[in-house]
Scaffold this motif. Structure first.
Motif, short mmCIF file in Angstrom:
data_model
loop_
_atom_site.label_atom_id
_atom_site.label_comp_id
_atom_site.label_asym_id
_atom_site.label_seq_id
_atom_site.Cartn_x
_atom_site.Cartn_y
_atom_site.Cartn_z
N UNK A 118 0.70 -1.24 -0.22
CA UNK A 118 -0.32 -0.02 -0.40
C UNK A 118 0.91 0.86 -0.17
N UNK A 119 0.37 2.20 -0.50
CA UNK A 119 1.29 3.45 -0.48
C UNK A 119 0.86 3.58 1.72
N UNK A 120 2.18 5.10 1.27
CA UNK A 120 2.55 4.93 2.67
C UNK A 120 1.15 6.01 3.18
N UNK A 121 0.86 6.30 4.08
CA UNK A 121 -0.34 7.35 5.53
C UNK A 121 -0.09 8.39 4.23
N UNK A 122 -0.86 9.27 4.07
CA UNK A 122 -1.19 9.79 4.12
C UNK A 122 -1.31 11.17 5.41
N UNK A 156 -4.69 12.43 9.09
CA UNK A 156 -4.93 12.08 10.06
C UNK A 156 -5.29 13.41 11.52
N UNK A 157 -6.27 12.73 12.36
CA UNK A 157 -5.51 13.41 13.82
C UNK A 157 -5.45 13.44 15.24
N UNK A 158 -4.50 14.27 14.83
CA UNK A 158 -3.53 14.14 15.95
C UNK A 158 -3.71 13.89 17.19
N UNK A 159 -3.23 13.98 18.94
CA UNK A 159 -3.90 14.20 19.52
C UNK A 159 -3.20 15.63 19.56
N UNK A 160 -3.50 16.67 19.80
CA UNK A 160 -2.46 18.21 20.06
C UNK A 160 -3.75 18.72 20.80
N UNK A 161 -3.00 19.08 21.91
CA UNK A 161 -4.62 20.72 22.43
C UNK A 161 -3.57 21.94 22.17
N UNK A 185 -9.94 -1.09 7.89
CA UNK A 185 -11.03 -1.15 7.10
C UNK A 185 -10.34 -0.28 5.19
N UNK A 186 -11.07 -1.80 4.64
CA UNK A 186 -10.35 -1.86 3.36
C UNK A 186 -10.09 -0.60 2.44
N UNK A 187 -11.34 0.12 2.44
CA UNK A 187 -11.81 1.26 1.86
C UNK A 187 -10.94 2.51 2.56
N UNK A 188 -10.20 2.86 4.02
CA UNK A 188 -10.48 3.63 5.13
C UNK A 188 -9.59 4.91 3.87
N UNK A 189 -9.29 5.66 4.48
CA UNK A 189 -8.78 7.11 3.09
C UNK A 189 -7.93 7.84 4.36
N UNK A 190 -8.49 7.48 5.16
CA UNK A 190 -7.70 8.65 6.59
C UNK A 190 -6.22 7.54 7.52
N UNK A 191 -5.11 8.24 7.46
CA UNK A 191 -4.08 8.06 8.49
C UNK A 191 -4.83 7.99 9.77
N UNK A 192 -4.25 6.90 10.75
CA UNK A 192 -4.58 6.87 12.36
C UNK A 192 -3.31 6.77 13.01
N UNK A 193 -3.30 7.27 13.57
CA UNK A 193 -2.01 7.70 14.84
C UNK A 193 -2.00 6.57 15.78
N UNK A 194 -0.78 6.06 15.41
CA UNK A 194 -0.39 4.26 15.89
C UNK A 194 0.58 4.30 17.69
#
Length: 187
Positions: free
Chosen positions: A51-55, A59-64, A113-122
């Motif tokens: 897969x291509x690298x996540x964009x 992503x939603x970052x846990x920043x205040x 999910x197979x069609x997920x278009x967002x990146x997630x922080x792991x």
């Protein structure tokens, strides 16, 4: 005297010719079964393309940031966990009109999910609460490498960090393990 009709039937008496016919039929069935075997199982299908690298921008970052926007200052990609698919590592901080806001370093993968278009922080490698700035940032040979700039006391102006530490993180045993690449020193 009563006789049974069953004892007079020819097929009720076994003769060597019957055994020979049965054995020949069984041998024929086994031979035919051997010829009709399915093809051997093998890995003939090509493995899925990586897969291509996540964009990082999705992503939603846990920043205040106090209602203000965040900014992706740097990003790099590479396969960090050895699964053949690249992860993205992002250096993110709150946008500030002046000064040098602290940064966070986040590891991203594809959303679920197979069609997920967002990146997630792991994983979070550096929390903004640690009051560090990041320079010389890269992903090389499966490791995240960065220089962290910090402050020896609250009296040091935020524009001018006076501590420097070269660190790296490598995936090991299900987590990112941090190591110092060189001894921490004052700037």
């Amino acid at each position: 005297m009563q006789t049974s009709a069953v004892t007079d039937l020819a097929h009720t008496h076994t003769r060597p010719v019957h055994w020979l016919a049965t054995a020949t039929a069984m041998a024929g069935i086994l031979a035919l079964a051997g010829l009709l075997q399915p093809d051997p199982a093998g890995a003939t299908a090509a493995p899925p393309a990586p897969r291509p690298a996540p964009d990082a921008a999705t992503a939603h970052y846990p920043l205040e940031c106090g209602g203000g926007p965040s900014k992706i200052a740097q990003r790099a990609t590479g396969d960090l966990d050895g699964d053949g698919n690249p992860e993205t590592v992002a250096v993110v901080h709150c946008e500030a009109g002046s000064g040098t806001p602290p940064s966070g370093i986040y590891v991203l993968t594809h959303g679920k999910g197979a069609g997920a278009r967002t990146a997630r922080v792991v994983a979070t490698l550096v929390e903004p609460s640690q009051l560090k700035n990041v320079s010389d940032f890269a992903v090389r040979d499966g490791a995240v490498q960065a220089t962290l700039l910090g402050y020896s006391s609250p009296d040091v102006p935020s524009c001018c960090p006076d501590q420097r530490e070269q660190v790296s993180w490598r995936w090991h045993g299900g987590t990112f393990v941090r190591t110092a690449r060189a001894e921490a020193r004052a700037v």
